[in-house]
Enzyme design. Structure first.
Site, PDB file in Angstrom:
ATOM      1  N   GLU A 204       0.836  -1.188   0.000  1.00 56.82           N
ATOM      2  CA  GLU A 204       0.000   0.000   0.000  1.00 56.82           C
ATOM      3  C   GLU A 204       0.884   1.258   0.000  1.00 56.82           C
ATOM      4  O   GLU A 204       1.825   1.303   0.776  1.00 56.82           O
ATOM      5  CB  GLU A 204      -0.922   0.040   1.222  1.00 56.82           C
ATOM      6  CG  GLU A 204      -1.945   1.160   1.083  1.00 56.82           C
ATOM      7  CD  GLU A 204      -2.913   1.271   2.265  1.00 56.82           C
ATOM      8  OE1 GLU A 204      -2.621   0.739   3.355  1.00 56.82           O
ATOM      9  OE2 GLU A 204      -3.950   1.901   2.082  1.00 56.82           O
TER      10      GLU A 204
ATOM     11  N   GLU B 187      -6.135  -2.633  12.699  1.00 53.55           N
ATOM     12  CA  GLU B 187      -5.887  -3.461  11.513  1.00 53.55           C
ATOM     13  C   GLU B 187      -6.972  -4.525  11.329  1.00 53.55           C
ATOM     14  O   GLU B 187      -7.315  -4.876  10.213  1.00 53.55           O
ATOM     15  CB  GLU B 187      -4.489  -4.104  11.573  1.00 53.55           C
ATOM     16  CG  GLU B 187      -3.318  -3.116  11.739  1.00 53.55           C
ATOM     17  CD  GLU B 187      -3.305  -1.965  10.741  1.00 53.55           C
ATOM     18  OE1 GLU B 187      -3.889  -2.117   9.646  1.00 53.55           O
ATOM     19  OE2 GLU B 187      -2.734  -0.904  11.058  1.00 53.55           O
TER      20      GLU B 187
HETATM   21  N1  BES Z   1      -3.153   0.978   5.968  1.00 51.10           N
HETATM   22  C1  BES Z   1      -2.468   1.718   6.957  1.00 51.10           C
HETATM   23  C2  BES Z   1      -1.034   1.979   6.585  1.00 51.10           C
HETATM   24  C3  BES Z   1      -0.889   2.795   5.306  1.00 51.10           C
HETATM   25  C4  BES Z   1      -1.696   3.900   5.078  1.00 51.10           C
HETATM   26  C5  BES Z   1       0.061   2.451   4.379  1.00 51.10           C
HETATM   27  C6  BES Z   1      -1.568   4.613   3.912  1.00 51.10           C
HETATM   28  C7  BES Z   1       0.198   3.174   3.217  1.00 51.10           C
HETATM   29  C8  BES Z   1      -0.629   4.251   2.984  1.00 51.10           C
HETATM   30  C9  BES Z   1      -2.531   1.020   8.305  1.00 51.10           C
HETATM   31  O1  BES Z   1      -3.780   0.472   8.566  1.00 51.10           O
HETATM   32  C10 BES Z   1      -2.328   2.075   9.368  1.00 51.10           C
HETATM   33  O2  BES Z   1      -3.175   2.883   9.551  1.00 51.10           O
HETATM   34  N2  BES Z   1      -1.176   2.029  10.034  1.00 51.10           N
HETATM   35  C11 BES Z   1      -0.831   2.977  11.060  1.00 51.10           C
HETATM   36  C12 BES Z   1      -0.980   2.381  12.416  1.00 51.10           C
HETATM   37  C13 BES Z   1      -2.394   2.425  12.878  1.00 51.10           C
HETATM   38  C14 BES Z   1      -2.625   1.587  14.063  1.00 51.10           C
HETATM   39  C15 BES Z   1      -2.857   3.833  13.213  1.00 51.10           C
HETATM   40  C16 BES Z   1       0.599   3.367  10.875  1.00 51.10           C
HETATM   41  O3  BES Z   1       1.331   2.621  10.226  1.00 51.10           O
HETATM   42  O4  BES Z   1       0.989   4.417  11.364  1.00 51.10           O
HETATM   43 ZN    ZN Z   2      -5.204   1.936   8.820  1.00 52.27          ZN
END
Ligand code: BES
Ligand code: ZN
Length: 909
Positions: free
Chosen positions: A169, A339
């Site tokens: 992603e 997640e």
């Molecule tokens: N899907 C996201 C990570 C992401 C977002 C990757 C946009 C690439 C583009 C994931 O679900 C996410 O939100 N990760 C957060 C942690 C979450 C618990 C708030 C992060 O990686 O900071």
């Molecule tokens: Zn997320």
């Protein structure tokens, strides 16, 4: 905590033209031939149905070979198939169809500018027919954290090992295999991975069979996936260990490095409980037979929701009784909750295009809190959610903020409105009541399973149920008459939400009380660098579900609600009241200002009877008044006046909000040589009353941790002495004596002040197997004031060997906080800029954080000029990044804040 940003993403046109382009518009490819497609978005004349993917990564040479067969369906006659590919060395391509008696070789044109390839068919491809495109290729495993990448780690015998994992992603699936890399092109995937015998593999689906293919090499074959987007595909080749538990026919497993298997139990219990919760809440079963949660030893973001194979950094998945604090536990729980929510919201139902990424992320963040509140009420995560609202409001009140739903920009443009959406959803939930809200989501997920949506689809699904609700209730109780906005007999969620999604920023509501009348008025809340008499743009109008409580609040009707959908209105109270407080528990996304008298009444109330207001209301008043100081509506002295009640405050939320605000001020004035601010804070006997233990409720533990961290860093009470004492004992025991986890960081920080202590801590850091502990140690190491050590830390982390590169943004953040560190950190960022953006790619969370933390302490014209000039000298693209604009605006606001408040501050001290 982790920041979410997203990436943005060329051409917003949802339906690219299907017409043949005029000759002169056709672009040149790498081999000089003309490329038959000029747009960034793929055409929709050919759609993928299924991928057969075989990969063979070599962890020694770090190359990988791949072969993909894509079955496509033709929607409109064409001679080309346009799809994505990035950095892949294509060696062979053929096309077959049921009607053809053999596969025909095809020419492949490459157009790197758009990461696209065009397969030129030997014949016209016919409408309704399926074709299978086969491509053989090779590439290198990436050494960034993006795509199909490799990381090294030390195994249980301290030997260096490699692991390969994916992070696709938003746009990196195309760098692992040629594909239609847009979220709406959903297809099924059958993945096979060839590996060395001693490794093991994981992917989205369960493993079916393993067959030998050559000496020492075997092939793992996974089950066919459900229909899904390319960015959710994932695979890992490694030597990890796991524990598992079955629930509702789904096998949940947690994977980690073998020596960390003792730290995965909390995650397993949590994941199982949350999986059960979501299935009940959404009324949709989790559709896969397995769910793996994997701790990757070097990981850039916080976590990634790949369907059936969620990846985490170690600190967001592992929990260790001896070294993880109460706050660490909350973090792990929250990230798992987030997640898992994506498994429905995002994976089952996906945004059609990246401009609606906020829908995915905002919703997952919102569900994170709902799930935790229901499943783990003892964690009191509603207060975390409140903190999140404080944080996002600070950003959204900058001029650099953008509407949540905005046109799509370039691929590096950073969008950072996810957290705002979570807060807006909370406001909506409170407004339409939980049951309707839940029914709306259920409706939405059912309507769009395995499909793609735009934000309107969500509001429409909500509207469907809110209308039903009204009809089935036979038109409702008095309360909802005043709460709900009713248009032609329906509740229009869409109309209301659009005022929040399409406009940037959020409102300031000013309340004036006269007898029984409350005169309320809205305008945009903007921390502006313009002159004092700047007035906000009059065209802004929000539909604000106001809520308020009063001194006479009776339980039945309280809190009261009123929908403000005009610039101003008058609310009539039933009777005269002593006080009134708006935005109850800060469930609404707006700031409130009162007339002088009403502020004084509230300040007095806090002093005389603080528990007349909820803890969240108290925290909110503190946050709210400092926000008003920021725009010059309230004097700093009045805000300090409000804080005088803190001596009697025993709850975490208000205390930590107050200390947060003071730290902000302290961080600024410290760099101007004023140091004794903190001593004026009325923590009273609170500091010396604290025990240095992990005893008590979660809230008590957090309270202790916050108060002591503040006290020690500002040399208050006995804090420093006790912490140093504890560190000495710990060092004398050679690190075997266990320290209370909640104050561990404070103890380490005290110890790191001497050379000896620092060196010892570093050696313990190198050998510790608990990431939770290492994180605390690293923060302590980076809080030293020894300049040489600070530079060494940043440099070593950039190299990524002794200290992993995933830690760099945290190190820079800590370094930036101290007086000697803040200039160093900025210099480091400037000097290493090119390396930084190569390692973490522009637009990543890490770069975003680094820009923010290395600049937000500046408050002089000279620094403003320097920061501006630096980013402008880089490129147009970089100076247009949202985080860069925010950084510059923040420095301007700091300068202004100083001009306005420095004198008052000196007087107060
Ligand atoms: N899907 C996201 C990570 C992401 C977002 C990757 C946009 C690439 C583009 C994931 O679900 C996410 O939100 N990760 C957060 C942690 C979450 C618990 C708030 C992060 O990686 O900071
Ligand atoms: Zn997320």
């Amino acid at each position: 905590s982790y920041n979410i940003c997203s990436f943005f993403l060329s051409s917003s046109s949802p339906h690219p033209d299907r017409i043949q382009l005029p000759r002169n518009m056709i672009e040149n490819t790498t081999n000089g031939k003309r490329f038959p497609w000029a747009k960034n978005r793929l055409p929709s004349n050919v759609v993928p149905l299924h991928y057969d993917l075989i990969l063979q990564p070599n962890l020694t040479t770090t190359e990988f070979a791949g072969s993909v067969q894509i079955t496509v369906n033709v929607i409109q006659v064409t001679w080309n198939i346009i799809l994505h590919s990035s950095g892949l060395n294509i060696t062979k391509a053929t096309l077959t169809s049921a009607g053809w008696n053999q596969a025909k070789p095809v020419e492949v044109l490459e157009y790197p500018v758009h990461d696209q390839i065009a397969v030129v068919a030997p014949d016209a491809l016919l409408v309704g027919q399926n074709y299978t495109l086969s491509i053989d290729y090779s590439s290198n495993l990436s050494d960034t954290y993006y795509g199909f990448y490799k990381v090294s780690y030390k195994d249980e015998h301290a030997e260096k090992r490699w692991l390969a994992a994916t992070q696709f992603e938003p746009l990196a699936a195309r760098s692992a295999f040629p594909c239609f890399d847009e979220p709406a092109f959903k297809a099924t995937f059958l993945i096979k991975i060839k590996r060395d015998e001693q490794h093991s593999t994981l992917s989205n689906m369960p493993k079916n069979v393993t067959i030998p293919v050559a000496a020492g090499i075997v092939q793992d074959e996974f089950s066919m996936s459900l229909k899904m987007s390319t960015y959710l595909v994932a695979f890992i080749v490694a030597n990890l260990k796991n524990i598992s538990k079955e629930t509702n026919r789904t096998l949940v497993s947690i994977y980690a490095m073998p020596q960390k298997l003792g730290q995965v139990e909390h995650a397993l219990d949590t994941a199982v409980k949350l999986l059960e919760f979501y299935q009940k809440y959404f009324h949709i079963e989790y559709p896969l037979q397995k769910l793996d949660l994997v701790a990757i030893p070097d990981f850039q973001a916080g976590a990634m929701e790949n369907w059936g194979l969620i990846t985490f950094r170690e600190t967001t998945l592992l929990y260790d009784d001896k070294t993880s604090s109460a706050m660490d536990k909350k973090l792990v729980t929250a990230v798992i909750a987030h997640e898992l929510a994506h498994q429905w919201f995002g994976n089952l139902v996906t945004m059609e295009w990246w401009n609606d990424l906020w829908l995915n992320e905002g919703f997952a963040t919102f569900m994170e809190y709902i799930a935790m509140e229901r499943t783990f009420p003892e964690l009191q995560t509603d207060e975390e959610f409140l903190k999140l609202r404080f944080k996002t409001m600070m950003k959204d009140s900058l001029n650099a903020s953008r509407p949540i739903s905005s046109a799509v920009q370039s691929s590096e443009q950073i969008e950072e409105m996810f957290d705002t959406v979570a807060s807006l959803l909370l406001m909506l939930k409170k407004y339409i009541k939980h049951d309707s809200f839940q029914a709306g989501i259920e409706n939405y997920l059912h309507n769009h399973s395995y499909g793609s949506t735009r934000s309107d689809d969500l509001w429409d699904s909500m509207n469907e149920v809110t209308i039903l609700d009204i009809l089935s209730l036979g038109f409702c109780m008095i309360e909802c008459l005043c709460v709900l906005q009713i248009t032609n007999g329906t509740l229009d969620v869409k109309k209301l939400m659009k005022t929040w999604i399409l406009q940037k920023g959020f409102p300031l509501v000013t309340v004036k009380r006269k007898g029984k009348s409350l005169y309320v008025q809205q305008e945009r809340f903007l921390r502006s660098v313009e002159s004092e008499n700047w007035t906000s743009d009059a065209s802004y109008l929000w539909h604000i579900p106001l809520s308020y409580t009063t001194s006479n609040c009776s339980s039945f009707l309280c809190p009261y609600a009123y929908l403000l959908d005009q610039k101003s209105a008058t609310i009539e109270l039933q009777e005269e009241v002593k006080w009134v407080k708006f935005n109850v528990d800060m469930n609404g996304y707006y700031i409130v200002h009162y007339a002088e008298d009403d502020w004084n009444t509230l300040i007095n109330l806090l002093r005389t009877d603080p528990i007349a207001l909820s803890t969240k209301d108290r925290a909110h008043l503190i946050n709210n008044i400092f926000s008003l100081v920021g725009i010059g509506k309230v004097s700093l002295l009045k805000a300090f006046h409000l804080l005088d009640y803190l001596e009697n405050e025993n709850h975490t939320a208000p205390i930590s909000q107050a200390l947060f605000q003071l730290n902000l001020i302290y961080d600024l004035v410290e760099k101007r040589g004023m140091q004794n601010l903190a001593a004026r804070v009325l923590l009273g006997s609170k500091i010396d009353q604290q025990t240095w233990t992990d005893n008590g409720t979660l809230s008590e533990r957090e309270f202790r941790s916050t108060v002591l961290a503040f006290a020690c860093s500002h040399h208050l009470g006995n804090c420093g002495t006790t912490a140093t004492e504890l560190f000495k004992e710990w060092k004398a025991s050679n690190g075997t004596k266990s320290l209370p986890t909640d104050v561990m960081k404070t103890v380490f920080t005290a110890g790191a002040k001497t050379d000896d202590g620092w060196e010892f801590l570093l050696s313990m850091y190198t050998s510790s197997v608990s990431e939770a502990e290492k994180h605390k140690m690293l923060e302590a190491l980076a809080s030293t004031e020894d300049v040489r050590k600070l530079i060494w830390l940043m440099q070593t982390s950039l190299e990524g060997d002794l200290i992993r590169a995933q830690e760099l943004s945290h190190i820079i953040a800590t370094v930036s906080q101290s007086l000697p560190g803040h200039l160093l950190a900025w210099d480091f960022v400037k000097e290493n800029w090119e390396k930084l953006i190569r390692k973490f790619h522009l637009g990543s969370f890490a770069i975003q954080n680094i820009v923010t933390v290395s600049t937000f302490q500046f408050s002089t014209e000279a620094h403003l000029l320097e920061v501006k000039t630096f980013f402008e000298s880089k490129s147009e693209k970089i100076s247009q990044l949202r985080c860069v604009k925010e950084a510059i605006e923040t420095i301007q606001l700091n300068i202004k804040w100083m001009e306005r408040n420095l004198a008052a501050l000196q007087q107060w001290l």
